[in-house]
Scaffold this motif. Sequence first.
Motif, PDB file in Angstrom:
ATOM      1  N   GLN A 161      17.175  48.450  16.177  1.00  0.00           N
ATOM      2  CA  GLN A 161      18.408  49.000  15.619  1.00  0.00           C
ATOM      3  C   GLN A 161      19.201  49.704  16.704  1.00  0.00           C
ATOM      4  O   GLN A 161      18.630  50.401  17.555  1.00  0.00           O
ATOM      5  N   LEU A 162      20.505  49.504  16.667  1.00  0.00           N
ATOM      6  CA  LEU A 162      21.438  50.204  17.537  1.00  0.00           C
ATOM      7  C   LEU A 162      22.505  50.834  16.657  1.00  0.00           C
ATOM      8  O   LEU A 162      23.088  50.158  15.798  1.00  0.00           O
ATOM      9  N   VAL A 163      22.765  52.108  16.884  1.00  0.00           N
ATOM     10  CA  VAL A 163      23.751  52.810  16.068  1.00  0.00           C
ATOM     11  C   VAL A 163      24.764  53.489  16.982  1.00  0.00           C
ATOM     12  O   VAL A 163      24.407  54.367  17.772  1.00  0.00           O
ATOM     13  N   GLU A 164      26.022  53.057  16.873  1.00  0.00           N
ATOM     14  CA  GLU A 164      27.094  53.662  17.662  1.00  0.00           C
ATOM     15  C   GLU A 164      27.692  54.855  16.924  1.00  0.00           C
ATOM     16  O   GLU A 164      27.720  54.892  15.687  1.00  0.00           O
ATOM     17  N   SER A 165      28.172  55.799  17.684  1.00  0.00           N
ATOM     18  CA  SER A 165      28.894  56.934  17.116  1.00  0.00           C
ATOM     19  C   SER A 165      29.868  57.456  18.165  1.00  0.00           C
ATOM     20  O   SER A 165      29.788  57.084  19.338  1.00  0.00           O
ATOM     21  N   GLY A 166      30.783  58.306  17.724  1.00  0.00           N
ATOM     22  CA  GLY A 166      31.708  58.942  18.650  1.00  0.00           C
ATOM     23  C   GLY A 166      33.111  58.373  18.666  1.00  0.00           C
ATOM     24  O   GLY A 166      33.978  58.880  19.371  1.00  0.00           O
ATOM     25  N   VAL A 221      22.368  55.516  25.066  1.00  0.00           N
ATOM     26  CA  VAL A 221      23.330  55.197  26.121  1.00  0.00           C
ATOM     27  C   VAL A 221      24.688  55.742  25.716  1.00  0.00           C
ATOM     28  O   VAL A 221      25.064  55.682  24.542  1.00  0.00           O
ATOM     29  N   TYR A 222      25.397  56.272  26.699  1.00  0.00           N
ATOM     30  CA  TYR A 222      26.702  56.871  26.459  1.00  0.00           C
ATOM     31  C   TYR A 222      27.790  56.102  27.202  1.00  0.00           C
ATOM     32  O   TYR A 222      27.546  55.521  28.265  1.00  0.00           O
ATOM     33  N   LEU A 223      28.970  56.132  26.650  1.00  0.00           N
ATOM     34  CA  LEU A 223      30.141  55.591  27.337  1.00  0.00           C
ATOM     35  C   LEU A 223      31.209  56.675  27.307  1.00  0.00           C
ATOM     36  O   LEU A 223      31.802  56.939  26.253  1.00  0.00           O
ATOM     37  N   GLN A 224      31.405  57.318  28.457  1.00  0.00           N
ATOM     38  CA  GLN A 224      32.443  58.336  28.582  1.00  0.00           C
ATOM     39  C   GLN A 224      33.750  57.623  28.906  1.00  0.00           C
ATOM     40  O   GLN A 224      33.837  56.921  29.919  1.00  0.00           O
ATOM     41  N   GLN A 271      45.019  60.586  21.433  1.00  0.00           N
ATOM     42  CA  GLN A 271      46.291  60.253  22.064  1.00  0.00           C
ATOM     43  C   GLN A 271      46.056  59.672  23.449  1.00  0.00           C
ATOM     44  O   GLN A 271      45.016  59.932  24.081  1.00  0.00           O
ATOM     45  N   ALA A 272      47.014  58.914  23.909  1.00  0.00           N
ATOM     46  CA  ALA A 272      46.938  58.340  25.246  1.00  0.00           C
ATOM     47  C   ALA A 272      46.709  59.444  26.274  1.00  0.00           C
ATOM     48  O   ALA A 272      47.309  60.521  26.195  1.00  0.00           O
ATOM     49  N   GLY A 273      45.819  59.157  27.208  1.00  0.00           N
ATOM     50  CA  GLY A 273      45.441  60.131  28.222  1.00  0.00           C
ATOM     51  C   GLY A 273      44.241  60.966  27.847  1.00  0.00           C
ATOM     52  O   GLY A 273      43.683  61.679  28.689  1.00  0.00           O
ATOM     53  N   GLY A 274      43.835  60.874  26.590  1.00  0.00           N
ATOM     54  CA  GLY A 274      42.700  61.644  26.116  1.00  0.00           C
ATOM     55  C   GLY A 274      41.365  60.997  26.439  1.00  0.00           C
ATOM     56  O   GLY A 274      41.299  59.965  27.122  1.00  0.00           O
ATOM     57  N   SER A 275      40.302  61.618  25.922  1.00  0.00           N
ATOM     58  CA  SER A 275      38.948  61.163  26.211  1.00  0.00           C
ATOM     59  C   SER A 275      38.122  61.082  24.931  1.00  0.00           C
ATOM     60  O   SER A 275      38.377  61.811  23.964  1.00  0.00           O
ATOM     61  N   LEU A 276      37.154  60.208  24.960  1.00  0.00           N
ATOM     62  CA  LEU A 276      36.126  60.111  23.920  1.00  0.00           C
ATOM     63  C   LEU A 276      34.808  59.762  24.589  1.00  0.00           C
ATOM     64  O   LEU A 276      34.796  59.127  25.651  1.00  0.00           O
ATOM     65  N   ARG A 277      33.724  60.167  23.950  1.00  0.00           N
ATOM     66  CA  ARG A 277      32.407  59.747  24.416  1.00  0.00           C
ATOM     67  C   ARG A 277      31.697  59.029  23.277  1.00  0.00           C
ATOM     68  O   ARG A 277      31.452  59.616  22.211  1.00  0.00           O
ATOM     69  N   LEU A 278      31.379  57.771  23.518  1.00  0.00           N
ATOM     70  CA  LEU A 278      30.621  56.978  22.559  1.00  0.00           C
ATOM     71  C   LEU A 278      29.133  57.097  22.849  1.00  0.00           C
ATOM     72  O   LEU A 278      28.734  57.179  24.003  1.00  0.00           O
ATOM     73  N   SER A 279      28.345  57.076  21.787  1.00  0.00           N
ATOM     74  CA  SER A 279      26.892  57.085  21.915  1.00  0.00           C
ATOM     75  C   SER A 279      26.324  55.841  21.252  1.00  0.00           C
ATOM     76  O   SER A 279      26.865  55.349  20.262  1.00  0.00           O
ATOM     77  N   CYS A 280      25.221  55.367  21.809  1.00  0.00           N
ATOM     78  CA  CYS A 280      24.505  54.219  21.253  1.00  0.00           C
ATOM     79  C   CYS A 280      23.040  54.605  21.183  1.00  0.00           C
ATOM     80  O   CYS A 280      22.360  54.660  22.215  1.00  0.00           O
ATOM     81  N   ALA A 281      22.561  54.897  19.995  1.00  0.00           N
ATOM     82  CA  ALA A 281      21.178  55.303  19.790  1.00  0.00           C
ATOM     83  C   ALA A 281      20.337  54.091  19.437  1.00  0.00           C
ATOM     84  O   ALA A 281      20.659  53.356  18.492  1.00  0.00           O
ATOM     85  N   TYR A 340      31.354  48.037  20.377  1.00  0.00           N
ATOM     86  CA  TYR A 340      29.987  47.708  19.994  1.00  0.00           C
ATOM     87  C   TYR A 340      29.052  47.940  21.175  1.00  0.00           C
ATOM     88  O   TYR A 340      29.410  47.664  22.323  1.00  0.00           O
ATOM     89  N   CYS A 341      27.837  48.404  20.895  1.00  0.00           N
ATOM     90  CA  CYS A 341      26.809  48.368  21.912  1.00  0.00           C
ATOM     91  C   CYS A 341      25.798  47.286  21.543  1.00  0.00           C
ATOM     92  O   CYS A 341      25.654  46.928  20.369  1.00  0.00           O
TER      93      CYS A 341
END
Length: 125
Positions: free
Chosen positions: A3-8, A79-82, A13-23, A95-96
């Motif tokens: 199982q892989l579960v993404e979150s985040g 695993v994270y995606l900043q 807005q443009a120029g902003g940031s997010l961090r995705l997680s994949c557990a 998707y991860c």
Amino acid sequence: EAQLVESGGGQVQAGGSLRLSCAASGFTFDDYAIGWFRQAPGKEREGISCISNSDGTTYYADSVKGRFTISSDTSKNTVYLQMNSLKPEDTAVYYCAADLIAKNSYMYSDDYDFWGQGTQVTVSS
């Protein structure tokens, strides 16, 4: 069961940031590479980054190089995606996926073994 579960995901807005997680769970994390893919409406799925949990080797597509950073915490099987300096064209479902490193194809193929359900990222201008 693997199982892989993404979150985040979310809206930013443009120029902003997010961090995705994949557990990840249900498989031997260190034997797999984890890739991040995205698909925007009406467009083909795009592989944007991946990391080997064996030796930490990373890959970035030109479209995200210098803005996104992939990392892996093997103690948490996550695993994270900043994602920094986000642009409206980054809007997509992200998707991860996990691919057995021994197949030696995770860098150039999207034929991954396991996939998450996806998380929406929306970047407004």
